[in-house]
Enzyme design. Structure first.
Site, PDB file in Angstrom:
ATOM      1  N   ASP A  75      65.043  90.035 -53.062  1.00  0.00           N
ATOM      2  CA  ASP A  75      64.922  89.779 -54.490  1.00  0.00           C
ATOM      3  C   ASP A  75      64.486  91.037 -55.224  1.00  0.00           C
ATOM      4  O   ASP A  75      63.849  91.927 -54.646  1.00  0.00           O
ATOM      5  CB  ASP A  75      63.880  88.689 -54.755  1.00  0.00           C
ATOM      6  CG  ASP A  75      64.257  87.351 -54.163  1.00  0.00           C
ATOM      7  OD1 ASP A  75      65.435  87.165 -53.824  1.00  0.00           O
ATOM      8  OD2 ASP A  75      63.366  86.497 -54.049  1.00  0.00           O
ATOM      9  N   ARG A  76      64.794  91.073 -56.512  1.00  0.00           N
ATOM     10  CA  ARG A  76      64.365  92.193 -57.353  1.00  0.00           C
ATOM     11  C   ARG A  76      62.862  92.468 -57.195  1.00  0.00           C
ATOM     12  O   ARG A  76      62.424  93.611 -57.062  1.00  0.00           O
ATOM     13  CB  ARG A  76      64.658  91.875 -58.820  1.00  0.00           C
ATOM     14  CG  ARG A  76      64.118  92.917 -59.811  1.00  0.00           C
ATOM     15  CD  ARG A  76      64.104  92.360 -61.225  1.00  0.00           C
ATOM     16  NE  ARG A  76      65.436  92.170 -61.737  1.00  0.00           N
ATOM     17  CZ  ARG A  76      66.080  93.069 -62.498  1.00  0.00           C
ATOM     18  NH1 ARG A  76      65.493  94.218 -62.818  1.00  0.00           N
ATOM     19  NH2 ARG A  76      67.286  92.822 -62.943  1.00  0.00           N
TER      20      ARG A  76
END
Length: 234
Positions: free
Chosen positions: A60-61
């Protein structure tokens, strides 16, 4: 990010794979909103090969830590089979608000997309969800927070984040799955891919790599009195 900066994040390199330390807050590939992505900088990681490496999986970011790249097509094909079959062991750490009831256990909750219009957002769905399993171990607790070690046995989108929120101990900094999220200026997500083990070559020792927590997680660990790597549950 400059070529020197991304090269400094290489944790492991051989002829088949790279493992890099992904920084938090930077998406691994392009999304609908555009902006800088990690894969835009992969050309600096060719190290003499004709092609840039490519992602073998994603983080994920907001998540930091070990990210595996394949250096050519055969390596990527091998990595795809290893990840799909669950032979790549991934270990995460998370700081959560609250703790699980048991000090060690398994979260087994099927996950599905919330809706077709919410992108990657997920939900627990016992009827229509895909099997999703996460093992956890309590490594410490202090002032209402806990340090957990987590091993996802399946690789669903946002799996650890949804699972922990579902059992009542959302990750510190969680803004999607926490029912009482912090204000916009609250802490960053405290989820870190601390280690990965890849059995890349048959009849050889697997590639085992670790990544130190980023500054925001290290600061919280210190503030709560947690050691890293932790040696016992407080």
């Amino acid at each position: 990010m400059t070529p020197d900066e991304i090269q400094a994040r290489v944790l492991y390199r051989d002829g088949l794979i790279l493992v890099i330390d992904k920084p938090p807050g930077l998406p691994v590939h392009a999304g609908p909103k555009g902006g800088e992505t990690l894969d835009q900088h992969f050309d600096a990681l060719r190290f003499g090969l004709p092609r840039a490496p490519e992602l073998a999986h994603r983080l994920d970011r907001e998540t930091s830590g070990c990210l595996v790249l394949g250096r050519h097509r055969k390596a990527l094909a091998r990595l795809g089979k290893l990840f799909a079959s669950g032979r790549v062991e991934k270990t995460y750490i998370a700081i959560t608000r609250g703790r699980p009831r048991e000090a060690q256990g398994r979260i087994d909750l099927p996950l599905a997309k919330r809706s077709e219009t919410r992108g990657w957002w997920m939900k627990v769905d016992p009827e229509n969800g895909l099997p999703s399993t996460t093992d956890y171990r309590l490594m410490g607790e202090s002032d209402g927070f806990a340090l957990l070690e987590l091993k996802p046995l399946t690789g669903r989108t946002h799996q650890i984040r949804v699972h922990l929120a579902a059992i009542g101990c959302p990750i510190l900094g969680e803004r999607i799955y926490d029912k009482s999220p912090p204000p916009p200026a609250g802490p960053m997500l405290h989820l870190h891919a601390a280690a990965v083990t890849v059995p890349m070559r048959e009849n050889h020792e697997p590639v085992a790599v670790t990544a130190a927590p980023p500054p925001h997680i290290s600061a919280t660990l210190a503030a709560l009195g947690f050691s890293y790597p932790p040696t016992r549950a407080d």
